[in-house]
Design an enzyme around this catalytic site. Sequence first.
Site, mmCIF file in Angstrom:
data_model
loop_
_atom_site.group_PDB
_atom_site.id
_atom_site.type_symbol
_atom_site.label_atom_id
_atom_site.label_comp_id
_atom_site.label_asym_id
_atom_site.label_seq_id
_atom_site.Cartn_x
_atom_site.Cartn_y
_atom_site.Cartn_z
ATOM 1 N N LYS A 118 -5.208 5.191 -7.955
ATOM 2 C CA LYS A 118 -4.787 6.677 -8.102
ATOM 3 C C LYS A 118 -4.974 6.997 -9.687
ATOM 4 O O LYS A 118 -5.696 7.827 -9.905
ATOM 5 C CB LYS A 118 -3.654 7.227 -7.329
ATOM 6 C CG LYS A 118 -4.007 6.869 -5.673
ATOM 7 C CD LYS A 118 -2.408 7.593 -5.276
ATOM 8 C CE LYS A 118 -2.666 7.406 -3.622
ATOM 9 N NZ LYS A 118 -1.337 7.263 -3.094
ATOM 10 N N LEU A 129 0.796 -1.008 -0.053
ATOM 11 C CA LEU A 129 0.036 0.044 0.043
ATOM 12 C C LEU A 129 0.974 1.324 -0.032
ATOM 13 O O LEU A 129 2.097 1.113 0.534
ATOM 14 C CB LEU A 129 -0.943 0.077 1.206
ATOM 15 C CG LEU A 129 -1.901 -1.138 1.270
ATOM 16 C CD1 LEU A 129 -2.562 -0.792 2.649
ATOM 17 C CD2 LEU A 129 -3.124 -0.881 0.085
ATOM 18 N N ASP A 130 0.585 2.272 -0.682
ATOM 19 C CA ASP A 130 1.384 3.440 -0.613
ATOM 20 C C ASP A 130 1.478 4.087 0.673
ATOM 21 O O ASP A 130 0.607 3.676 1.582
ATOM 22 C CB ASP A 130 0.751 4.465 -1.483
ATOM 23 C CG ASP A 130 0.661 3.820 -3.039
ATOM 24 O OD1 ASP A 130 1.262 3.300 -3.461
ATOM 25 O OD2 ASP A 130 -0.358 4.663 -3.573
ATOM 26 N N LYS A 131 2.337 5.101 0.935
ATOM 27 C CA LYS A 131 2.615 5.458 2.137
ATOM 28 C C LYS A 131 1.579 6.224 2.740
ATOM 29 O O LYS A 131 1.077 6.171 3.964
ATOM 30 C CB LYS A 131 3.929 6.423 2.092
ATOM 31 C CG LYS A 131 4.347 7.079 3.481
ATOM 32 C CD LYS A 131 5.648 7.813 3.238
ATOM 33 C CE LYS A 131 6.004 8.349 4.604
ATOM 34 N NZ LYS A 131 7.133 9.591 4.513
ATOM 35 N N HIS A 177 0.508 2.463 -7.819
ATOM 36 C CA HIS A 177 -0.492 3.492 -7.705
ATOM 37 C C HIS A 177 -1.625 3.361 -8.728
ATOM 38 O O HIS A 177 -2.252 4.015 -9.176
ATOM 39 C CB HIS A 177 0.025 4.792 -8.429
ATOM 40 C CG HIS A 177 1.084 5.492 -7.361
ATOM 41 N ND1 HIS A 177 1.278 5.178 -6.046
ATOM 42 C CD2 HIS A 177 2.214 6.025 -7.681
ATOM 43 C CE1 HIS A 177 2.461 5.586 -5.645
ATOM 44 N NE2 HIS A 177 2.973 6.413 -6.638
#
Length: 246
Positions: free
Chosen positions: A198, A106-108, A195
């Site tokens: 997004k 998972l992204d930060k 990503h």
Amino acid sequence: MGERMRLDKLMALMGEGTRSEARALIRAGRVLVDGKPAADPAAQIDAGAADVRLDGRALCYRPTRHVMLNKPAGVLTAARDRSQRTVMDLLPPLYAAMGCMPAGRLDKDTEGLLILTSDGQLAHRLISPRHEVGKVYEARVDGLLAVADVEAFAAGLHIDDADGAFDARAAALTIVSSSPGESVARVRVTEGRYHQVKRMFAARGVSVTHLKRLSIGALSLDPALASGQWRELTDEEVALLKREAP
Ligand code: URA
């Protein structure tokens, strides 16, 4: 016969503190192995078969560990990092010692359900797009979402941006609320490109301002886990995941 290892290491993997703490317990005469007081922290023990007790309490060795974490924003999904806090820092050291690793990334700034497991095969199956395990995210975006977006997600978006080009698989978009300034939606994807979510919304002209993963396959984030909290998966949950990605 199971895996053999030193008694102090085994106790650490049973969740009884560090190896040196285990050594102190052994030297204090508080540990029994198969009914006999253990004196030697270096004694080789059959991890799967030995009856190890601390102050009379039977200790349990599980060769594989699976954890569900409600990942907070601001923490990296990585095994380790020189300068930044990682998801492994949110778990007791036992889990790193057992070889637990995040299954996927998972992204930060993304929150929500992350599975960490010492079962590399299970991790691979959950991540591999071949197994098409669905991941559901809740996304908040900075603009209007409409039926045309639902249709575009369902048809499979063509992504072409600074990070590269690819054809995203069909994804189910459900609009929860929509207004010109902000909308909330749930999206189910079966792949995990860089990503991905997004970029899918960006291809529709809106930016994701908040992203949270709600489920992986049939496993949903436990609503009792506050951000940053974790728990081990139950045997039923592990079986559920294994059925999902056979
Ligand atoms: N898609 C993203 O864009 N970010 C994540 O963290 C997960 C899926």
